[in-house]
Design a protein around this motif. Structure first.
Motif, PDB file in Angstrom:
ATOM      1  N   GLU A  77      87.170  96.082  40.761  1.00  0.00           N
ATOM      2  CA  GLU A  77      88.156  96.448  41.538  1.00  0.00           C
ATOM      3  C   GLU A  77      87.303  97.062  42.554  1.00  0.00           C
ATOM      4  O   GLU A  77      87.967  97.619  43.574  1.00  0.00           O
ATOM      5  CB  GLU A  77      89.452  96.849  41.338  1.00  0.00           C
ATOM      6  CG  GLU A  77      90.112  95.632  40.868  1.00  0.00           C
ATOM      7  CD  GLU A  77      91.668  95.946  40.251  1.00  0.00           C
ATOM      8  OE1 GLU A  77      92.664  96.005  41.071  1.00  0.00           O
ATOM      9  OE2 GLU A  77      91.892  97.227  39.462  1.00  0.00           O
ATOM     10  N   LEU A  78      86.522  98.121  42.423  1.00  0.00           N
ATOM     11  CA  LEU A  78      85.625  98.690  43.226  1.00  0.00           C
ATOM     12  C   LEU A  78      84.151  98.574  43.294  1.00  0.00           C
ATOM     13  O   LEU A  78      84.046  99.477  44.151  1.00  0.00           O
ATOM     14  CB  LEU A  78      85.902 100.575  42.344  1.00  0.00           C
ATOM     15  CG  LEU A  78      87.947 101.393  42.861  1.00  0.00           C
ATOM     16  CD1 LEU A  78      87.756 102.223  41.151  1.00  0.00           C
ATOM     17  CD2 LEU A  78      87.825 101.229  43.943  1.00  0.00           C
ATOM     18  N   GLN A  93      82.037 100.008  46.386  1.00  0.00           N
ATOM     19  CA  GLN A  93      82.593 101.629  46.754  1.00  0.00           C
ATOM     20  C   GLN A  93      82.439 102.638  46.296  1.00  0.00           C
ATOM     21  O   GLN A  93      81.267 102.726  44.804  1.00  0.00           O
ATOM     22  CB  GLN A  93      83.740 101.395  46.583  1.00  0.00           C
ATOM     23  CG  GLN A  93      84.193 100.108  47.510  1.00  0.00           C
ATOM     24  CD  GLN A  93      86.204  99.785  47.141  1.00  0.00           C
ATOM     25  OE1 GLN A  93      87.086 101.600  47.934  1.00  0.00           O
ATOM     26  NE2 GLN A  93      87.104  99.236  47.260  1.00  0.00           N
ATOM     27  N   GLU A 130      84.714 100.388  37.469  1.00  0.00           N
ATOM     28  CA  GLU A 130      85.585  98.725  37.732  1.00  0.00           C
ATOM     29  C   GLU A 130      84.316  98.667  39.260  1.00  0.00           C
ATOM     30  O   GLU A 130      84.741  97.915  40.617  1.00  0.00           O
ATOM     31  CB  GLU A 130      86.374  99.286  38.695  1.00  0.00           C
ATOM     32  CG  GLU A 130      87.645  98.885  37.570  1.00  0.00           C
ATOM     33  CD  GLU A 130      87.905  97.776  37.100  1.00  0.00           C
ATOM     34  OE1 GLU A 130      87.418  96.673  38.249  1.00  0.00           O
ATOM     35  OE2 GLU A 130      88.690  97.719  36.480  1.00  0.00           O
ATOM     36  N   THR A 184      92.335 101.334  44.395  1.00  0.00           N
ATOM     37  CA  THR A 184      92.559  99.957  44.835  1.00  0.00           C
ATOM     38  C   THR A 184      93.667  98.855  45.510  1.00  0.00           C
ATOM     39  O   THR A 184      93.851  98.177  46.392  1.00  0.00           O
ATOM     40  CB  THR A 184      92.493  99.419  43.420  1.00  0.00           C
ATOM     41  OG1 THR A 184      93.546  99.178  42.952  1.00  0.00           O
ATOM     42  CG2 THR A 184      91.155  99.156  43.037  1.00  0.00           C
ATOM     43  N   ASN A 185      95.370 100.075  45.037  1.00  0.00           N
ATOM     44  CA  ASN A 185      96.196  99.100  46.055  1.00  0.00           C
ATOM     45  C   ASN A 185      96.691 100.185  47.460  1.00  0.00           C
ATOM     46  O   ASN A 185      97.104 100.778  47.535  1.00  0.00           O
ATOM     47  CB  ASN A 185      98.045  99.356  45.561  1.00  0.00           C
ATOM     48  CG  ASN A 185      99.337  98.872  46.117  1.00  0.00           C
ATOM     49  OD1 ASN A 185      98.754  98.521  46.607  1.00  0.00           O
ATOM     50  ND2 ASN A 185      99.517  98.569  44.982  1.00  0.00           N
ATOM     51  N   THR A 186      96.390  99.173  48.564  1.00  0.00           N
ATOM     52  CA  THR A 186      95.354  99.890  49.726  1.00  0.00           C
ATOM     53  C   THR A 186      97.163  99.942  50.779  1.00  0.00           C
ATOM     54  O   THR A 186      97.177 100.787  51.656  1.00  0.00           O
ATOM     55  CB  THR A 186      94.834  99.084  51.179  1.00  0.00           C
ATOM     56  OG1 THR A 186      95.299  97.296  50.707  1.00  0.00           O
ATOM     57  CG2 THR A 186      93.472  98.563  50.228  1.00  0.00           C
ATOM     58  N   HIS A 243      86.377 106.437  48.265  1.00  0.00           N
ATOM     59  CA  HIS A 243      87.694 107.617  47.728  1.00  0.00           C
ATOM     60  C   HIS A 243      87.713 109.187  46.914  1.00  0.00           C
ATOM     61  O   HIS A 243      86.334 109.093  47.030  1.00  0.00           O
ATOM     62  CB  HIS A 243      87.780 106.779  46.899  1.00  0.00           C
ATOM     63  CG  HIS A 243      88.481 105.495  46.528  1.00  0.00           C
ATOM     64  ND1 HIS A 243      89.750 104.924  47.248  1.00  0.00           N
ATOM     65  CD2 HIS A 243      87.806 104.971  46.410  1.00  0.00           C
ATOM     66  CE1 HIS A 243      89.454 103.906  47.157  1.00  0.00           C
ATOM     67  NE2 HIS A 243      88.249 102.834  47.059  1.00  0.00           N
ATOM     68  N   VAL A 269      92.812 105.277  39.427  1.00  0.00           N
ATOM     69  CA  VAL A 269      91.716 103.953  40.274  1.00  0.00           C
ATOM     70  C   VAL A 269      92.829 102.935  40.524  1.00  0.00           C
ATOM     71  O   VAL A 269      92.863 102.079  41.787  1.00  0.00           O
ATOM     72  CB  VAL A 269      91.481 103.271  38.874  1.00  0.00           C
ATOM     73  CG1 VAL A 269      90.759 101.940  39.614  1.00  0.00           C
ATOM     74  CG2 VAL A 269      90.339 103.700  38.627  1.00  0.00           C
ATOM     75  N   HIS A 270      94.557 102.786  39.763  1.00  0.00           N
ATOM     76  CA  HIS A 270      95.087 102.135  40.781  1.00  0.00           C
ATOM     77  C   HIS A 270      95.387 102.221  42.060  1.00  0.00           C
ATOM     78  O   HIS A 270      95.778 101.466  43.044  1.00  0.00           O
ATOM     79  CB  HIS A 270      96.634 101.769  39.664  1.00  0.00           C
ATOM     80  CG  HIS A 270      97.895 100.670  40.002  1.00  0.00           C
ATOM     81  ND1 HIS A 270      97.852  99.604  40.929  1.00  0.00           N
ATOM     82  CD2 HIS A 270      98.705 101.352  41.303  1.00  0.00           C
ATOM     83  CE1 HIS A 270      98.543  99.483  42.048  1.00  0.00           C
ATOM     84  NE2 HIS A 270      99.821 100.367  41.295  1.00  0.00           N
TER      85      HIS A 270
END
Length: 253
Positions: free
Chosen positions: A15-16, A19, A41, A233-235, A91, A229-230
């Motif tokens: 998910e990352l 990044q 991730e 990733t949740n924009t 981040h 981390v959630h």
């Protein structure tokens, strides 16, 4: 005669992936575990911490992109760190700082200032310096707590910081948009910092929480890291406070 079909598990893309995650206070505890999960991730991680040797070990274990050893509450050092970051980042998570306990009427002003420096002013300083480096849609993620929501003797500064951080987070989310700003409010987390604060009472505290928390176990850094981390990733998430305390705040006393 029938033909059996087999299906292979679907591969999930990290998910990352691609990044860059900066963890201020990333050499141990919650910060280190968040950096480890971010690496799993697919992220590249940049770590900071006060202790150069501990930071070196953490960076080696995580194959960090870079490190910087400094006191995050020193405005000049913090400004220099962000100024020298080579590329835009995605981040920033801040786990630096520790709780300050004691009766307000007995506390000297130097101790009170230190508490505000390590929490409220640090948030503002990070936001000011990181705003120019974080990509649109990226995250500034800060740490708070849930324990100070119940007043108690010796919790004056903790309660003040606990009450102020959500409001500060919401305000910064408006001012820094489209960069996202969020807060994680944790209960007791079983970390080296908790061990240093509790000393010989650590095991008693663990046992008490195992017996009384609704989840019937003690929270650890991995619990906070999973939430961190959630949130990265949740924009759709910004300006909010997310509790991870196993129901600790629901208990009386």
């Amino acid at each position: 005669m029938s033909t059996a079909t087999t299906s292979s598990p679907t591969q999930r893309e990290p998910e990352l992936l691609g990044q860059t995650v900066v963890v201020i206070g990333g050499s141990a505890g919650i910060g280190f575990e968040t950096a480890r999960r971010a690496r799993a991730e697919g992220a590249k991680v940049i770590l900071t911490g006060r202790d150069p040797e501990r930071l070196r070990r953490a960076a080696s274990e995580l194959d960090a992109l870079s490190t910087s050893a400094f006191d995050a509450t020193d405005p000049a050092s913090l400004e220099r760190f962000f100024r020298d970051l080579p590329t835009p980042i995605d981040h920033v998570m801040v786990t630096a700082g520790r709780p300050h306990y004691g009766r307000l009427v007995d506390m000297d002003f130097a101790q009170a200032r230190r508490a505000f420096d390590e929490h409220l002013l640090l948030v503002i300083q990070v936001a000011r310096n990181a705003a120019r480096k974080v990509k649109p849609g990226g995250t500034l993620l800060f740490m708070g707590g849930t324990g100070g929501r119940h007043p108690g003797v010796g919790l004056g500064l903790v309660s003040t910081v606990t009450a102020a951080l959500p409001a500060l987070t919401a305000q910064l989310a408006l001012e820094l948009a489209p960069v996202r700003v969020n807060l994680i409010a944790a209960g007791f987390v079983d970390t080296p910092l908790s061990a240093s604060l509790l000393g010989d009472e650590l095991e008693n505290r663990r046992n008490q929480l195992r017996a009384t928390l609704p989840i019937r176990r003690v929270g650890g850094p991995a619990d906070v890291a999973a939430l961190a981390v959630h949130v990265m990733t949740n924009t759709a998430l910004t300006g909010a406070t997310y509790d991870v305390d196993g129901g600790q705040q629901l208990l009386v006393g």
